[in-house]
Design an enzyme around this catalytic site. Structure first.
Site, PDB file in Angstrom:
ATOM      1  N   ILE A  12     -15.379 -13.993   1.379  1.00  0.00           N
ATOM      2  CA  ILE A  12     -14.076 -15.726   1.603  1.00  0.00           C
ATOM      3  C   ILE A  12     -15.718 -17.052   2.105  1.00  0.00           C
ATOM      4  O   ILE A  12     -15.034 -18.063   2.171  1.00  0.00           O
ATOM      5  CB  ILE A  12     -12.616 -15.445   2.247  1.00  0.00           C
ATOM      6  CG1 ILE A  12     -12.218 -13.912   1.885  1.00  0.00           C
ATOM      7  CG2 ILE A  12     -12.246 -16.545   2.923  1.00  0.00           C
ATOM      8  CD1 ILE A  12     -11.180 -13.587   2.504  1.00  0.00           C
ATOM      9  N   ASP A  31     -24.230 -13.241   9.760  1.00  0.00           N
ATOM     10  CA  ASP A  31     -23.363 -12.148   9.217  1.00  0.00           C
ATOM     11  C   ASP A  31     -24.687 -10.383   8.771  1.00  0.00           C
ATOM     12  O   ASP A  31     -25.957 -10.963   9.689  1.00  0.00           O
ATOM     13  CB  ASP A  31     -23.845 -12.291   7.392  1.00  0.00           C
ATOM     14  CG  ASP A  31     -22.969 -11.345   7.089  1.00  0.00           C
ATOM     15  OD1 ASP A  31     -21.469 -11.703   6.255  1.00  0.00           O
ATOM     16  OD2 ASP A  31     -22.773  -9.649   7.459  1.00  0.00           O
ATOM     17  N   ASN A  32     -24.501  -9.794   9.766  1.00  0.00           N
ATOM     18  CA  ASN A  32     -24.814  -8.851   9.501  1.00  0.00           C
ATOM     19  C   ASN A  32     -25.814  -7.830   8.038  1.00  0.00           C
ATOM     20  O   ASN A  32     -26.019  -6.656   8.166  1.00  0.00           O
ATOM     21  CB  ASN A  32     -24.867  -7.797  10.651  1.00  0.00           C
ATOM     22  CG  ASN A  32     -23.380  -6.875  10.023  1.00  0.00           C
ATOM     23  OD1 ASN A  32     -22.774  -7.076   9.095  1.00  0.00           O
ATOM     24  ND2 ASN A  32     -23.063  -6.002  10.621  1.00  0.00           N
ATOM     25  N   SER A 124      -4.568 -11.721   8.660  1.00  0.00           N
ATOM     26  CA  SER A 124      -4.304 -10.995   6.980  1.00  0.00           C
ATOM     27  C   SER A 124      -2.510 -10.768   6.679  1.00  0.00           C
ATOM     28  O   SER A 124      -2.056 -10.359   7.921  1.00  0.00           O
ATOM     29  CB  SER A 124      -4.754  -9.885   6.576  1.00  0.00           C
ATOM     30  OG  SER A 124      -4.068  -9.360   5.773  1.00  0.00           O
ATOM     31  N   THR A 126      -1.175  -7.810   6.175  1.00  0.00           N
ATOM     32  CA  THR A 126      -0.459  -6.867   6.326  1.00  0.00           C
ATOM     33  C   THR A 126      -0.672  -7.142   7.915  1.00  0.00           C
ATOM     34  O   THR A 126       0.415  -5.520   8.287  1.00  0.00           O
ATOM     35  CB  THR A 126      -2.572  -5.896   6.489  1.00  0.00           C
ATOM     36  OG1 THR A 126      -3.304  -6.944   7.154  1.00  0.00           O
ATOM     37  CG2 THR A 126      -2.893  -5.569   5.046  1.00  0.00           C
ATOM     38  N   TYR A 149      -6.762  -0.556   9.091  1.00  0.00           N
ATOM     39  CA  TYR A 149      -7.550  -2.744   8.898  1.00  0.00           C
ATOM     40  C   TYR A 149      -5.749  -3.798   9.225  1.00  0.00           C
ATOM     41  O   TYR A 149      -6.481  -3.936  10.157  1.00  0.00           O
ATOM     42  CB  TYR A 149      -7.318  -3.134   7.207  1.00  0.00           C
ATOM     43  CG  TYR A 149      -7.649  -3.870   7.302  1.00  0.00           C
ATOM     44  CD1 TYR A 149      -6.335  -5.203   6.328  1.00  0.00           C
ATOM     45  CD2 TYR A 149      -8.706  -5.421   7.247  1.00  0.00           C
ATOM     46  CE1 TYR A 149      -6.448  -5.812   6.025  1.00  0.00           C
ATOM     47  CE2 TYR A 149      -9.151  -5.862   7.254  1.00  0.00           C
ATOM     48  CZ  TYR A 149      -7.892  -6.945   6.455  1.00  0.00           C
ATOM     49  OH  TYR A 149      -8.187  -8.366   5.854  1.00  0.00           O
ATOM     50  N   LYS A 153      -6.393  -6.251  12.412  1.00  0.00           N
ATOM     51  CA  LYS A 153      -5.640  -7.326  12.632  1.00  0.00           C
ATOM     52  C   LYS A 153      -4.796  -8.361  13.642  1.00  0.00           C
ATOM     53  O   LYS A 153      -4.604  -8.847  13.858  1.00  0.00           O
ATOM     54  CB  LYS A 153      -5.345  -8.000  11.014  1.00  0.00           C
ATOM     55  CG  LYS A 153      -6.372  -7.499   9.871  1.00  0.00           C
ATOM     56  CD  LYS A 153      -7.625  -9.555  10.542  1.00  0.00           C
ATOM     57  CE  LYS A 153      -8.821  -9.086   9.463  1.00  0.00           C
ATOM     58  NZ  LYS A 153     -10.178  -9.767   9.749  1.00  0.00           N
ATOM     59  N   PHE A 217      -2.049   2.947  -8.655  1.00  0.00           N
ATOM     60  CA  PHE A 217      -1.959   4.245  -7.282  1.00  0.00           C
ATOM     61  C   PHE A 217      -0.316   3.824  -7.450  1.00  0.00           C
ATOM     62  O   PHE A 217       0.169   2.857  -6.614  1.00  0.00           O
ATOM     63  CB  PHE A 217      -2.573   3.838  -6.331  1.00  0.00           C
ATOM     64  CG  PHE A 217      -3.787   3.599  -6.440  1.00  0.00           C
ATOM     65  CD1 PHE A 217      -4.716   2.738  -5.825  1.00  0.00           C
ATOM     66  CD2 PHE A 217      -4.379   4.637  -6.920  1.00  0.00           C
ATOM     67  CE1 PHE A 217      -6.753   3.226  -5.601  1.00  0.00           C
ATOM     68  CE2 PHE A 217      -5.794   5.297  -6.955  1.00  0.00           C
ATOM     69  CZ  PHE A 217      -6.893   4.054  -6.187  1.00  0.00           C
ATOM     70  N   GLY A 296      -0.957   4.143   2.588  1.00  0.00           N
ATOM     71  CA  GLY A 296      -2.275   2.619   3.775  1.00  0.00           C
ATOM     72  C   GLY A 296      -0.918   1.341   2.256  1.00  0.00           C
ATOM     73  O   GLY A 296      -0.507   0.635   2.701  1.00  0.00           O
TER      74      GLY A 296
HETATM   75  C1  WQD Z   1      -3.343  -3.788  -4.083  1.00  0.00           C
HETATM   76  C2  WQD Z   1      -2.640  -3.221  -5.043  1.00  0.00           C
HETATM   77  C3  WQD Z   1      -3.172  -1.127  -5.033  1.00  0.00           C
HETATM   78  C4  WQD Z   1      -7.108  -0.998  -6.911  1.00  0.00           C
HETATM   79  C5  WQD Z   1      -5.804  -6.612   0.544  1.00  0.00           C
HETATM   80  C6  WQD Z   1      -6.752  -7.305   1.084  1.00  0.00           C
HETATM   81  C7  WQD Z   1      -7.043  -6.720   2.381  1.00  0.00           C
HETATM   82  C8  WQD Z   1      -6.365  -7.400   2.601  1.00  0.00           C
HETATM   83  C9  WQD Z   1      -4.454  -6.920   2.028  1.00  0.00           C
HETATM   84  C10 WQD Z   1      -6.360 -10.138   3.276  1.00  0.00           C
HETATM   85  C11 WQD Z   1      -2.132  -2.398  -4.300  1.00  0.00           C
HETATM   86  C12 WQD Z   1      -3.453  -1.127  -5.833  1.00  0.00           C
HETATM   87  C13 WQD Z   1      -6.094  -1.094  -6.322  1.00  0.00           C
HETATM   88  C14 WQD Z   1      -6.627   0.367  -8.143  1.00  0.00           C
HETATM   89  C15 WQD Z   1      -4.246  -0.049  -8.108  1.00  0.00           C
HETATM   90  N1  WQD Z   1      -6.209  -8.816   2.305  1.00  0.00           N
HETATM   91  N2  WQD Z   1      -4.679  -0.827  -6.492  1.00  0.00           N
HETATM   92  N3  WQD Z   1      -5.062   0.565  -8.708  1.00  0.00           N
HETATM   93  O1  WQD Z   1      -4.538  -3.440  -0.423  1.00  0.00           O
HETATM   94  O2  WQD Z   1      -3.037  -5.262  -0.865  1.00  0.00           O
HETATM   95  O3  WQD Z   1      -5.385  -5.563   0.521  1.00  0.00           O
HETATM   96  O4  WQD Z   1      -4.996  -7.511   0.761  1.00  0.00           O
HETATM   97  O5  WQD Z   1      -7.012  -9.780   4.752  1.00  0.00           O
HETATM   98  O6  WQD Z   1      -8.562  -7.373   2.931  1.00  0.00           O
HETATM   99  O7  WQD Z   1      -8.277  -5.939   0.858  1.00  0.00           O
HETATM  100  O8  WQD Z   1      -5.646  -5.040  -1.941  1.00  0.00           O
HETATM  101  O9  WQD Z   1      -6.461  -4.698  -4.055  1.00  0.00           O
HETATM  102  O10 WQD Z   1      -6.660  -2.889  -2.156  1.00  0.00           O
HETATM  103  O11 WQD Z   1      -4.516  -3.500  -3.736  1.00  0.00           O
HETATM  104  O12 WQD Z   1      -3.402   0.648  -8.518  1.00  0.00           O
HETATM  105  O13 WQD Z   1      -7.944   1.109  -7.996  1.00  0.00           O
HETATM  106  O14 WQD Z   1      -3.288  -2.633  -6.230  1.00  0.00           O
HETATM  107  O15 WQD Z   1      -2.483   0.605  -4.473  1.00  0.00           O
HETATM  108  O16 WQD Z   1      -0.997  -2.015  -4.724  1.00  0.00           O
HETATM  109  P1  WQD Z   1      -4.491  -4.641  -0.175  1.00  0.00           P
HETATM  110  P2  WQD Z   1      -5.656  -3.937  -3.072  1.00  0.00           P
END
Ligand code: WQD
Length: 345
Positions: A12, A31-32, A124, A126, A149, A153, A217, A296
């Site tokens: 981003i 950035d590191n 986020s 989250t 995570y 935040k 998942f 999670g």
């Molecule tokens: C989305 C959906 C998984 C991978 C993201 C960002 C995080 C934060 C919050 C900004 C979920 C499903 C995923 C796979 C799957 N954004 N999935 N198979 O967990 O909502 O987090 O939004 O701060 O930084 O990563 O995103 O893309 O990991 O998952 O079924 O191989 O896709 O279970 O339901 P998430 P995600």
């Protein structure tokens, strides 16, 4: 304006650097390189035609942060630098608390010391946890964080709110939903050092390598097709929201010294919706298997966008199909780049 962009070679951060330059600002990237590549600086320069300053600094190294800020003339900061995998944070919480919180405290300390008082924070959705009412609004209370995570935040927003009140900062927290997609040039995109865990890059990597199948998942959620729902937002739309936030802080529109805005499209899409959009937009075959729920994960979340559209005068423009198409174009270019590198070495 001179804008310090922490995590500036990240996904981003790099897209935001491009949009800052497009609006006449001067981003200074730090950035590191723990989860990004220095060559991204070259691509930002190629896209914009402007030279970009980059410093390899770890925000967890307090002395390095203070020494750097002593040498720079900075008007505002956008703080992206953080680890961001929900699933990885469940497996290694201490890595996430140490990195995401220590770096923020060091940065805030340095900003106060050097009297840099404008900060945009990468927060986020989250922070809402497993919210019950959709769409989520900025005034909704935080639920229990569903992952370490998400907790970092929530703590980050509280740290910034308290620092704003105590030290006279002007801060804006942008609560991202699910960033995805890539710049139209396909020169920059999601390019983490570690294998991605988020859905869209996992899809594009599976499609390009036809390797280990994509796992969905969980299909037993209380949603129309049983898979989780998220608000996927194009990374360029998200980048533009940061420029709007920065420019707001130099205007007379600020309503309070600490503001919070959702940055999403306001539309929810399920995992299967994303898979179908990818197949539709790229005509690529994409096989997947059904697996158990991922620890999670929350069931569903998407943004109420009214406050952000009104106050930042910003609205997401890109559709889900445009998101997955740009991600696919980026993945194809990236693989070409990696093949060229392998041939050259
Ligand atoms: C989305 C959906 C998984 C991978 C993201 C960002 C995080 C934060 C919050 C900004 C979920 C499903 C995923 C796979 C799957 N954004 N999935 N198979 O967990 O909502 O987090 O939004 O701060 O930084 O990563 O995103 O893309 O990991 O998952 O079924 O191989 O896709 O279970 O339901 P998430 P995600």
């Amino acid at each position: 304006m001179n804008i310090l962009v922490t995590g500036g070679t990240g996904y981003i951060g790099s897209h935001t650097a491009v949009e800052l330059i497009n609006k006449g600002h001067h981003p200074i990237l730090i950035d590191n390189l723990s989860n990004s590549h220095e060559e991204v600086v070259k691509y930002i320069e190629q896209i914009t035609g402007k030279a970009v300053d980059f410093f390899n600094v770890d925000l967890c190294d307090r002395t390095a942060v203070f020494n750097l800020l002593k040498t720079l003339q900075v008007d505002a900061v956008i703080h992206f630098a953080a680890f961001k995998s929900v699933s990885e944070s469940v497996l290694d919480p201490l890595k996430y608390y140490r990195n995401n919180i220590d770096s923020l405290i060091n940065l805030l300390d340095a900003l106060v010391t050097h009297k840099i008082n404008r900060l945009v924070f990468s927060s986020s959705c989250t922070v809402y946890g497993e919210a019950s009412l959709m769409p989520v609004r900025e005034t909704d209370p935080f639920g229990p964080a569903s992952s370490p995570y998400g907790a970092t935040k929530q703590i980050g927003e509280q740290l910034i709110k308290d620092a704003t009140a105590a030290y006279g900062l002007n801060s804006i927290c942008l609560r991202y939903f699910n960033p995805a997609g890539a710049h139209s040039s396909a020169l920059i995109g999601e390019y983490p050092l570690q294998s991605p865990t988020n859905l869209v890059p996992v899809i594009t990597r599976n499609a390009i390598k036809k390797s280990n199948k994509l796992t969905v998942f969980g299909t037993d959620y209380h949603t129309p097709d049983g898979t989780c729902i998220r608000d996927y937002i194009h990374v360029v739309d998200l980048a533009k929201a940061h420029v709007c936030a920065i420019e707001r802080m130099f205007s007379d529109k600020v309503r309070s010294m600490h503001e919070v805005f959702n940055v999403g499209t306001g539309k929810g899409h399920s995992v299967l919706d994303v898979i179908h959009a990818f197949r539709r937009s790229t005509t690529m075959e994409l096989e997947y298997t059904i697996g158990p729920r991922r620890p999670g994960d929350i069931e569903q979340i998407w943004a109420a966008t009214g406050l952000t559209e009104q106050e930042l005068n910003w609205k997401a423009q890109c559709s889900l199909d445009e998101i997955v198409s740009s991600a696919w174009k980026w993945e194809q270019q990236l693989q070409q780049q990696l093949i060229k590198k392998a041939d050259a070495s």
